[in-house]
Design a protein around this motif. Structure first.
Motif, PDB file in Angstrom:
ATOM      1  N   GLY A  55      28.088 -93.079   2.164  1.00 29.37           N
ATOM      2  CA  GLY A  55      29.306 -93.782   2.561  1.00 29.37           C
ATOM      3  C   GLY A  55      29.788 -94.792   1.538  1.00 29.37           C
ATOM      4  O   GLY A  55      30.826 -95.423   1.730  1.00 29.37           O
ATOM      5  N   LEU A  56      29.068 -94.929   0.443  1.00 20.52           N
ATOM      6  CA  LEU A  56      29.403 -95.967  -0.534  1.00 20.52           C
ATOM      7  C   LEU A  56      30.519 -95.554  -1.482  1.00 20.52           C
ATOM      8  O   LEU A  56      31.188 -96.415  -2.067  1.00 20.52           O
ATOM      9  CB  LEU A  56      28.161 -96.345  -1.332  1.00 20.52           C
ATOM     10  N   ASN A  57      30.696 -94.256  -1.662  1.00 20.10           N
ATOM     11  CA  ASN A  57      31.699 -93.776  -2.613  1.00 20.10           C
ATOM     12  C   ASN A  57      32.751 -92.962  -1.889  1.00 20.10           C
ATOM     13  O   ASN A  57      32.420 -92.088  -1.084  1.00 20.10           O
ATOM     14  CB  ASN A  57      31.033 -92.932  -3.688  1.00 20.10           C
ATOM     15  N   THR A  58      34.005 -93.251  -2.186  1.00 16.40           N
ATOM     16  CA  THR A  58      35.116 -92.533  -1.588  1.00 16.40           C
ATOM     17  C   THR A  58      36.131 -92.156  -2.663  1.00 16.40           C
ATOM     18  O   THR A  58      36.151 -92.737  -3.756  1.00 16.40           O
ATOM     19  CB  THR A  58      35.822 -93.371  -0.508  1.00 16.40           C
ATOM     20  N   ASP A  59      36.968 -91.195  -2.314  1.00 12.31           N
ATOM     21  CA  ASP A  59      38.021 -90.746  -3.221  1.00 12.31           C
ATOM     22  C   ASP A  59      39.184 -90.294  -2.360  1.00 12.31           C
ATOM     23  O   ASP A  59      38.970 -89.737  -1.267  1.00 12.31           O
ATOM     24  CB  ASP A  59      37.513 -89.599  -4.095  1.00 12.31           C
ATOM     25  N   TYR A  60      40.406 -90.550  -2.839  1.00 11.85           N
ATOM     26  CA  TYR A  60      41.595 -90.208  -2.072  1.00 11.85           C
ATOM     27  C   TYR A  60      42.621 -89.491  -2.938  1.00 11.85           C
ATOM     28  O   TYR A  60      42.750 -89.762  -4.139  1.00 11.85           O
ATOM     29  CB  TYR A  60      42.257 -91.480  -1.522  1.00 11.85           C
ATOM     30  N   ALA A  61      43.372 -88.614  -2.310  1.00 11.70           N
ATOM     31  CA  ALA A  61      44.541 -88.052  -2.967  1.00 11.70           C
ATOM     32  C   ALA A  61      45.569 -89.162  -3.152  1.00 11.70           C
ATOM     33  O   ALA A  61      45.677 -90.080  -2.327  1.00 11.70           O
ATOM     34  CB  ALA A  61      45.121 -86.923  -2.126  1.00 11.70           C
ATOM     35  N   ASP A  62      46.327 -89.075  -4.228  1.00 11.12           N
ATOM     36  CA  ASP A  62      47.336 -90.103  -4.496  1.00 11.12           C
ATOM     37  C   ASP A  62      48.330 -90.236  -3.350  1.00 11.12           C
ATOM     38  O   ASP A  62      48.822 -91.330  -3.067  1.00 11.12           O
ATOM     39  CB  ASP A  62      48.083 -89.779  -5.790  1.00 11.12           C
ATOM     40  N   SER A  63      48.616 -89.129  -2.675  1.00 12.65           N
ATOM     41  CA  SER A  63      49.628 -89.132  -1.623  1.00 12.65           C
ATOM     42  C   SER A  63      49.219 -89.940  -0.398  1.00 12.65           C
ATOM     43  O   SER A  63      50.077 -90.310   0.414  1.00 12.65           O
ATOM     44  CB  SER A  63      49.946 -87.692  -1.207  1.00 12.65           C
ATOM     45  N   VAL A  64      47.930 -90.212  -0.239  1.00 18.02           N
ATOM     46  CA  VAL A  64      47.469 -90.946   0.953  1.00 18.02           C
ATOM     47  C   VAL A  64      46.805 -92.264   0.607  1.00 18.02           C
ATOM     48  O   VAL A  64      46.481 -93.050   1.510  1.00 18.02           O
ATOM     49  CB  VAL A  64      46.491 -90.089   1.791  1.00 18.02           C
ATOM     50  N   LYS A  65      46.620 -92.522  -0.672  1.00 13.45           N
ATOM     51  CA  LYS A  65      45.933 -93.742  -1.103  1.00 13.45           C
ATOM     52  C   LYS A  65      46.670 -94.971  -0.597  1.00 13.45           C
ATOM     53  O   LYS A  65      47.889 -95.071  -0.715  1.00 13.45           O
ATOM     54  CB  LYS A  65      45.829 -93.750  -2.624  1.00 13.45           C
ATOM     55  N   GLY A  66      45.923 -95.890   0.003  1.00 14.43           N
ATOM     56  CA  GLY A  66      46.514 -97.101   0.547  1.00 14.43           C
ATOM     57  C   GLY A  66      46.972 -96.970   1.982  1.00 14.43           C
ATOM     58  O   GLY A  66      47.265 -97.973   2.638  1.00 14.43           O
ATOM     59  N   ARG A  67      47.046 -95.745   2.494  1.00 11.68           N
ATOM     60  CA  ARG A  67      47.468 -95.512   3.891  1.00 11.68           C
ATOM     61  C   ARG A  67      46.338 -94.953   4.746  1.00 11.68           C
ATOM     62  O   ARG A  67      46.247 -95.258   5.931  1.00 11.68           O
ATOM     63  CB  ARG A  67      48.651 -94.542   3.934  1.00 11.68           C
ATOM     64  N   PHE A  68      45.478 -94.132   4.150  1.00 13.40           N
ATOM     65  CA  PHE A  68      44.382 -93.493   4.872  1.00 13.40           C
ATOM     66  C   PHE A  68      43.063 -94.125   4.444  1.00 13.40           C
ATOM     67  O   PHE A  68      42.888 -94.520   3.288  1.00 13.40           O
ATOM     68  CB  PHE A  68      44.320 -91.999   4.561  1.00 13.40           C
ATOM     69  N   THR A  69      42.118 -94.176   5.386  1.00  6.98           N
ATOM     70  CA  THR A  69      40.778 -94.671   5.098  1.00  6.98           C
ATOM     71  C   THR A  69      39.748 -93.721   5.676  1.00  6.98           C
ATOM     72  O   THR A  69      39.776 -93.427   6.878  1.00  6.98           O
ATOM     73  CB  THR A  69      40.569 -96.068   5.685  1.00  6.98           C
ATOM     74  N   ILE A  70      38.849 -93.263   4.822  1.00  6.92           N
ATOM     75  CA  ILE A  70      37.769 -92.376   5.258  1.00  6.92           C
ATOM     76  C   ILE A  70      36.512 -93.209   5.463  1.00  6.92           C
ATOM     77  O   ILE A  70      36.242 -94.162   4.714  1.00  6.92           O
ATOM     78  CB  ILE A  70      37.534 -91.249   4.232  1.00  6.92           C
ATOM     79  N   SER A  71      35.759 -92.868   6.483  1.00  7.30           N
ATOM     80  CA  SER A  71      34.503 -93.569   6.750  1.00  7.30           C
ATOM     81  C   SER A  71      33.556 -92.617   7.460  1.00  7.30           C
ATOM     82  O   SER A  71      33.958 -91.533   7.888  1.00  7.30           O
ATOM     83  CB  SER A  71      34.738 -94.830   7.589  1.00  7.30           C
ATOM     84  N   ARG A  72      32.305 -93.024   7.601  1.00 12.80           N
ATOM     85  CA  ARG A  72      31.329 -92.196   8.308  1.00 12.80           C
ATOM     86  C   ARG A  72      30.292 -93.098   8.953  1.00 12.80           C
ATOM     87  O   ARG A  72      30.004 -94.208   8.469  1.00 12.80           O
ATOM     88  CB  ARG A  72      30.668 -91.196   7.363  1.00 12.80           C
TER      89      ARG A  72
END
Length: 123
Positions: A55-72
């Motif tokens: 859960g320490l490393n995440t990556d986002y598509a540019d289209s959702v960066k700043g709006r979506f948050t992934i977690s587990r």
């Protein structure tokens, strides 16, 4: 073997929020990198976000960066996608995926998939 089940999709107005969940079976959930992908009608499945096993490393598509948050939550064998400031172009079937992909942004490298959950954003 990992069995994945998504939930939380629905219809929301532009600017609204939804939280998707991906429940996983199996004791090896914490060993897998997990990702979210989406597929709109007539389009290819595209990468949304991924999160490492810890859960320490995440990556986002540019289209959702700043709006979506992934977690587990590995104790609950569950992954989440918090989606804020939704736009009509976010409308798609959202899939969770898991594995040890060579390339975490390409769906072909993930062996485990859920059945998908529909997200519809109205304007």
């Amino acid at each position: 073997q990992v069995h994945l089940v998504e939930s939380g999709g629905g219809l929301v107005q532009a600017g609204g929020s939804l939280r998707l969940s991906c429940a996983a079976s199996g004791r090896t959930f914490r060993n897998y990198l997990m990702g979210w992908f989406r597929q709109a009608p007539g389009k290819e499945r595209e990468f949304v976000a991924h999160i490492s096993g810890s859960g320490l490393n995440t990556d986002y598509a540019d289209s959702v960066k700043g709006r979506f948050t992934i977690s587990r939550d590995n104790a609950k064998n569950t992954m989440y996608l918090q989606m804020n400031s939704l736009k009509p172009e976010d409308t798609a079937v959202y899939y969770c995926a898991g594995g040890d992909p060579f390339n975490s942004r390409l769906p072909a490298y993930y062996p485990y998939w859920g059945q998908g959950t529909q997200v519809t954003v109205s304007s």
